[in-house]
Design a protein around this motif. Structure first.
Motif, short mmCIF file in Angstrom:
data_model
loop_
_atom_site.label_atom_id
_atom_site.label_comp_id
_atom_site.label_asym_id
_atom_site.label_seq_id
_atom_site.Cartn_x
_atom_site.Cartn_y
_atom_site.Cartn_z
N GLU A 33 0.83 -1.21 0.00
CA GLU A 33 0.00 0.00 0.00
C GLU A 33 0.86 1.25 0.00
O GLU A 33 0.48 2.28 -0.58
N ALA A 34 2.04 1.16 0.63
CA ALA A 34 2.94 2.32 0.71
C ALA A 34 3.81 2.48 -0.53
O ALA A 34 4.60 3.42 -0.61
N GLY A 35 3.69 1.56 -1.48
CA GLY A 35 4.39 1.73 -2.75
C GLY A 35 5.53 0.78 -3.04
O GLY A 35 6.21 0.94 -4.05
N ALA A 36 5.77 -0.20 -2.18
CA ALA A 36 6.85 -1.15 -2.43
C ALA A 36 6.55 -1.97 -3.69
O ALA A 36 5.47 -2.54 -3.81
N GLU A 37 7.50 -1.99 -4.60
CA GLU A 37 7.32 -2.72 -5.85
C GLU A 37 7.81 -4.16 -5.75
O GLU A 37 7.38 -5.03 -6.52
N GLU A 38 8.73 -4.41 -4.81
CA GLU A 38 9.28 -5.75 -4.64
C GLU A 38 9.28 -6.09 -3.15
O GLU A 38 9.82 -5.34 -2.34
N VAL A 39 8.68 -7.21 -2.81
CA VAL A 39 8.57 -7.62 -1.40
C VAL A 39 9.17 -9.01 -1.23
O VAL A 39 8.82 -9.95 -1.96
N THR A 40 10.08 -9.12 -0.29
CA THR A 40 10.64 -10.41 0.11
C THR A 40 10.20 -10.70 1.53
O THR A 40 10.25 -9.82 2.40
N THR A 41 9.75 -11.90 1.78
CA THR A 41 9.30 -12.29 3.11
C THR A 41 10.22 -13.35 3.66
O THR A 41 10.34 -14.44 3.08
N VAL A 42 10.87 -13.04 4.77
CA VAL A 42 11.73 -13.99 5.46
C VAL A 42 10.95 -14.53 6.66
O VAL A 42 10.52 -13.77 7.52
N ILE A 43 10.77 -15.84 6.69
CA ILE A 43 10.06 -16.49 7.80
C ILE A 43 11.08 -17.36 8.53
O ILE A 43 11.30 -18.53 8.15
#
Length: 283
Positions: free
Chosen positions: A72-82
């Motif tokens: 929503e804030a504009g991030a074009e690339e998201v990586t999720t570390v679990i």
């Protein structure tokens, strides 16, 4: 920019230092009706790396909210570390009509991320449940770092399925034998341990596993070893969940020390997985 989940704040800070990346400001709140709210006020970056262990249902909701918030804030690339993936041991249906819970949560996480990084999931095949690329970090070798000098060391796994972790820790330590216990699980809390055939009398023993949850398996193994004349017994685990009375069970069984990583932040988190995660993220 790195975004920490509430239960992974120290690890995320360590990872930010490793990568030379800034930490996002994060707010965690709860509405009067019990609903959670995780927000990233002021987030302003093209990429986001969210680091969040999911040891509870609330942690999963928080993770989904953080993913949605950075988008929503504009991030074009998201990586999720679990670092620790809850529900990972529910990787198959127990009977007809039951869910494959690991698959359900993996699909939910996949909806608003581009990449996932897992640390020692219960089974590597869990990566197939995600709809985005997945990298797996093996942090087992790090567990050798805090070990003291051991006398004629023996590295044991609670069952044959976890022998690779014992071998990895042994190799990182630099010497010793490996073996495993025979384990028969009668219920969720009742486990029968059959002693290994390897001679452990007078030796220092390190029991290794990917996770210590309730401590039932580990405490049984520790008791068998201490009753059989082992010198010192250590437990080394990637994920020190240590739920309920796990610490008391282990202490009563005669454990010398529990060693864990910070995939789940506990007082036994003697070594950080941040460098190993950073290596994968920088590939």
């Amino acid at each position: 920019m790195l975004v920490p989940g509430a239960s992974s704040q120290a690890l995320t800070a360590a990872l930010a230092s490793e990568l030379g990346e800034p930490l996002a400001a994060v707010e965690y709140d709860r509405f009067p009706d019990g609903e959670t709210l995780a927000a990233v006020p002021g987030f302003d970056a093209d990429t986001a790396t969210i680091v969040a262990s999911t040891a509870s249902n609330d942690a999963y909701i928080e993770l989904l909210q953080l993913q949605d918030a950075v988008r929503e804030a504009g991030a074009e690339e998201v990586t999720t570390v679990i670092p620790y993936m809850g529900y990972a041991r529910q990787d198959k249906a127990f009977e007809v009509g039951h869910p494959i819970s690991a698959r359900a949560v993996a699909r939910a996480v996949s909806t608003t991320t581009d990449r996932v990084v897992l640390v020692n999931p219960h089974e590597d095949a869990i990566a197939d449940f995600f709809d985005v690329p997945v990298d797996i970090v093996d942090a087992a070798g790090l567990l050798a770092e805090p070990l003291p000098e051991l006398h004629n060391p023996l590295f044991l796994s609670p069952d044959s399925g976890a022998i690779d972790i014992a071998e990895t820790v042994r190799d990182a330590y630099g010497s010793g034998e490996t073996d495993y216990f025979e384990k028969v699980r009668h219920s969720g809390t009742e486990v029968e341990i059959t002693p290994s055939e390897t001679d452990f009398e007078g030796r220092d023993v390190v029991i290794t596993d990917d996770i210590i949850a309730t401590g039932s398996t580990m405490s049984e193994a520790v008791a068998v070893l201490t009753d059989g004349g082992a010198n010192r017994v250590f437990c080394a685990t990637v994920h020190p969940l240590l739920a309920r009375s796990a610490r008391t069970k282990l202490s009563r069984a005669g454990i010398e020390r529990v060693i864990g990583t910070d995939t789940i932040e506990r007082d036994v988190s003697d070594v950080s997985v941040a460098p190993a995660i950073a290596d994968v993220l920088e590939r």
